[in-house]
Structures are given as structure tokens and as C-alpha cells.
Design a protein around this motif. Sequence first.
Motif, PDB file in Angstrom:
ATOM      1  N   PHE A 183     -23.454 -46.232  31.579  1.00 40.18           N
ATOM      2  CA  PHE A 183     -23.099 -46.598  30.214  1.00 40.18           C
ATOM      3  C   PHE A 183     -23.849 -45.727  29.208  1.00 40.18           C
ATOM      4  CE2 PHE A 183     -22.109 -50.809  32.212  1.00 40.18           C
ATOM      5  CZ  PHE A 183     -20.748 -50.786  31.919  1.00 40.18           C
ATOM      6  N   LYS A 516     -14.162 -40.360  16.337  1.00 39.02           N
ATOM      7  CA  LYS A 516     -13.987 -41.750  16.755  1.00 39.02           C
ATOM      8  C   LYS A 516     -12.511 -42.120  16.777  1.00 39.02           C
ATOM      9  CE  LYS A 516     -18.470 -42.464  16.803  1.00 39.02           C
ATOM     10  NZ  LYS A 516     -19.181 -42.597  18.082  1.00 39.02           N
ATOM     11  N   GLU A 521     -10.952 -42.419  24.417  1.00 44.62           N
ATOM     12  CA  GLU A 521     -12.294 -42.178  23.863  1.00 44.62           C
ATOM     13  C   GLU A 521     -13.396 -42.590  24.831  1.00 44.62           C
ATOM     14  OE1 GLU A 521     -15.039 -43.306  19.954  1.00 44.62           O
ATOM     15  OE2 GLU A 521     -12.965 -43.990  20.065  1.00 44.62           O
ATOM     16  N   SER A 522     -13.224 -43.731  25.495  1.00 43.46           N
ATOM     17  CA  SER A 522     -14.274 -44.204  26.406  1.00 43.46           C
ATOM     18  C   SER A 522     -14.541 -43.190  27.504  1.00 43.46           C
ATOM     19  CB  SER A 522     -13.874 -45.550  27.019  1.00 43.46           C
ATOM     20  OG  SER A 522     -13.800 -46.543  26.033  1.00 43.46           O
ATOM     21  N   ARG A 523     -13.461 -42.642  28.066  1.00 38.78           N
ATOM     22  CA  ARG A 523     -13.637 -41.666  29.144  1.00 38.78           C
ATOM     23  C   ARG A 523     -14.376 -40.426  28.645  1.00 38.78           C
ATOM     24  NH1 ARG A 523      -9.177 -40.250  33.648  1.00 38.78           N
ATOM     25  NH2 ARG A 523      -9.344 -42.508  33.716  1.00 38.78           N
ATOM     26  N   GLN A 525     -16.423 -40.287  26.071  1.00 36.08           N
ATOM     27  CA  GLN A 525     -17.806 -40.664  25.780  1.00 36.08           C
ATOM     28  C   GLN A 525     -18.637 -40.739  27.070  1.00 36.08           C
ATOM     29  OE1 GLN A 525     -19.540 -41.052  22.999  1.00 36.08           O
ATOM     30  NE2 GLN A 525     -17.856 -40.670  21.581  1.00 36.08           N
ATOM     31  N   PHE A 526     -18.040 -41.235  28.145  1.00 33.33           N
ATOM     32  CA  PHE A 526     -18.745 -41.263  29.428  1.00 33.33           C
ATOM     33  C   PHE A 526     -19.029 -39.835  29.918  1.00 33.33           C
ATOM     34  CE2 PHE A 526     -17.361 -45.751  29.921  1.00 33.33           C
ATOM     35  CZ  PHE A 526     -18.570 -46.284  30.332  1.00 33.33           C
TER      36      PHE A 526
END
Length: 547
Positions: A183, A516, A521-523, A525-526
Motif C-alpha cells: 500500500f 488525480k 489510478e490505483s494501479r 499509484q501502486f
Amino acid sequence: INPTLHSDKHSILFINMTLQQSLDECMEALDLFLNNHFNESLERLRPRVNDSMYHALIYATVLEMQAMMTFQHNDITNAGNTMKSAQEVLFTQYWCVLSVVQLHAEVCYAECQLQRAALTFLQDENMVNFIKGGIKVRNSYLIYKELHSLIKSHNCLKGASHLHLEGGISFGIGAFNLTLSLFPPGLLKLLEFAGFSGDKEYGLSLLSASATGMNLRSMLCALLLLCYYTFLTIILGTGEVTEAEELLKPFRLRYPQGAIFLFFAGRTEEIKGNIDEAVALFEDGCKAQQAWKQFHHMCYWELMWCFTYKRDWKMAYFYADLLSRESRWSKAMYVYMKAAYLSMLPEQEGRPFEEDEVLLFRQVSTFKQKIAGKSPPTEKFAIRKARRYKAPCPVRLPVPALEMMYMWNGFSMIRRRPELTKGMLETVQEAERTLQDSPEHEFVVDDLCLILLLKGVCLRNQGPANMLECFSINRKIRFDHYLVPNALVEMGLIYIYQGERDKAIKVLRKAKNSYKDYSMESRTQFRIHAALAKVKAEKAEDEDTHL
């Protein structure tokens, strides 16, 4: 349980012998499972699911694996009920104050809680049940944490079954530490405040030690590590396949025709760029067993990508079509990929089954689903990209198969194969020429940016590449805002490979903080978090060396 057991040495000996017998029988059942005898494995476990905690747990675990692959509501419900029944069996064992049996009951209970939470996330769409699942996860973690402290103390009794107990605790603590370490720092700090911890190296060490041992959780630890090494780290763009190969060796020797291990062997070859060898292993995985067709679907998914790397669009379409007919996991994605592959064929070339990609693109949104109350990001991405085909005169996507390949970090699979990279670059350049010759339309800037990004990735595979072209027109992007932060990530990775770590950190932080609310986006950001962690670790290692 009769209170006299507290002081009855013969009864204590009997229960401990029964525990060891249960563990031995469950190991035999797992052995059957790993040799593709799935139904026989369940039959071996079933007679004792009401009186043995380990029979109940392993039986429920196998059903949960089946439910997660079939994605059928009945299978998910059945697995959930079976896991709940397993917990009821555990309560009868827990209230026996015999320390060894109670410790085993507690670790099994923690595992049940974790697996029930996974089923809750898979099945229920409302926020209340999602929160209930989160509470189960936290309860599970607290039990694992307490048990881990206990077995480190001198008060823990170490009998014949201790190896299995330790394996169960290592699985729980290792899984939590590894997962939480992935995370982003802000979220991790919040979770640490709530009592969780996320130490990647510690998690990996616990899982590796348990995976290479001979205990009941060795398989679970090995599968978790194989998923981490062959999927997660590859998608994040930071992985190598060496660890997975070493982990696989003993399992491949012991289960040469085991469908699970044939699949992961295929995946390791795919990552190395040995596409033909990977295809052969995935095909062997399908031939190895017919009882659980869902194992085939995992192979179909990888075969689809293998033929994508080879630019064999019809064969890739064939596997996407099989998935769309047989698998319930993500029909929106499968239909989108079918349409994507057809659109890669020359217009004059005949389509398999006389299907029309425009009609397929228009159907994508009808197959959307929710997991844990939300639509999967990849489905949302596919639905949004297919939206332009809703128009009476749709504007074609330039290279939809390659765009989705990029989102799964598929270009890293062919970086060791110059001829495959060259072929991809030719396809991208052809799409660029087609776009330049096409009439002006509202998507032209976005499509050009996509092509530049994909061209840059292909050039990076061939050597250092400059992708600044994409940024000169980024303010004109209207729809595909995900392109710019991803281009920054790719530049950051180039700087890392070149040893320019300060530049890498600057670019990656810009990608992290300046953009943003874009697709996937999550992928991204990871990926940023993983790349920053990698470059910071390299800097720290260099500083230690100089000291």
C-alpha cells in the motif's frame, strides 16, 4: 468437553494423537489435490468435517478456491456456509483448555475469519457487509499477532504438530505483512495506526520458510508467493522471475503433472519471453485434468496474452472467446478483448464466426459487475474505452489490444525478445500513419498520445528512450488523462535503469502528486509506490556500501 480432561493424562495423549492423525490425513488430502485428484481430495476430507478442525478447514478452503474460480453465486454461498460450519467445529476444540489443541484451534479460526472475509468481499455489494468483512480481517490479524508472540515465548509447547502450527501462523503474519507493504505510504501509516504492520521483507521471509517446509500451509504460502512473484511484481513493473523459479523446483519435481504448478511454470517462461515454451506448458496444464474446468480458464487468459505478444490476433481472439463463453469472472473484459483483437485485423480480412467488433464494443457495458461493492477498475476502463463505439459513426480505437496489454504491463514480457518488440513497434508505427492520414476528430490528440506512449515503451525495450514528446501536447488531452502519469512512470523507470536515481524520484513524485482521478489510478499509484521503494532501497544500499 468433559472438564476431567484438564487433568486426565491419558485423554490429553489421546487428543494430541488425534490432532496428529488429523494433520497427517489432511496432508494426504492436499497431496491428492496437488496431483489433480480434486474430487478424491474432498472425499477423503468429508467424513471428518464435523469432528476435526483441520478436516473442516481444508475442506472449506478447497471449496473456497473452487468458488473463487467459478464465481458462481451458489458456489460462493456454499463455500461461505462451509467455512462458517468449520468455525463451529473450531469452537468445540477451542474450549478444550489443552494448550496445543487450543493453539491449533485459534490459528484455524484466524484462517477461517480471513477466508470468510474474502468471500464477503467477493459476494456482497453493500457497504455494511463490506465493513463486516473488514472487521473479520482485523480480528484475524489480531489473533495471528497474538499467536506469533506466543510461539516466540518459552511458554509454548513444541510437540510433533508444532511445525503445522508454526506454518499456519507464518502464513497469516507473512500474508498480512506482504500485502500491507504494497500500500502507498499514506494509507499504510493509517493502517499502522490501527494496529497493522507492513514489512515486505519480513513477510516474504516468513512465507518462504513455510513454503519450503513440509507443513499443511506450505501450499498456501507457495501459491501466495508465486502469485506475488509472477503477477503482482510484474504488473507493478519491479519484478524478476528468479525467486519464482527457485520456489517452483521442488513442487515441479513432486507434482510433475500438477495443473497448478504447470500453470505457474508457464507463467515463469512467459515472463522470460519464452512464449512458445509458455504456450506448451499452459496447454499441458489444460490437458492435465478435466475435473475443474476453471483451472483451464487461468490458462486461457495467459494463452490469450501469449498470442497477443506474437501478434496472432485470431488465436488471441479464440481464447478471449472461450473465456467469454465459459468464465464468469469478467465477461465485460473478455468481450472487450474479443472486439479489440478483431479491430486489429485488416478491414478486408474475414472475422471469425462473422462477428462484428463494433457490435461487440457496444455490448461491453451490458456485462459490467461489482466485486466488494465496486466495479473492477479494468472493467471500468474497458467500458469507458468502448463508449466511443456507441456513436452512429464510431471512431475506431487505434490499437486497443496493445493499450490493454500496456495496462497489464505486457510489454515487459517481450523486452528480452527483440523480434517481438520490433513487431509491436511496427504495429504502433502503422497505427500512427493511419491516424495521421485520418480525418480530424475529437479523439485525435488522445490517440496520438497513446501511440507515443506505446512507441516509447517499445523503444525502451530496445534501449533508453526519450518520451518527452507526450508531454508537449498533454494539456490538450480530453479523455485519456491516465496517459501522462503513466508516461512519467515509464520515464522514472528509464532513469532507474540508467542509475539517475534523483531524476527518477523527481519524476515519480510528479506522477504521484500532480495527477488525480484518472482511469486505473490505483494501479498506477501502486506502480509509483513500488518504483519509489525500489530506487530508495538502491540508494540506501549504495550509501551503506560507501560507509
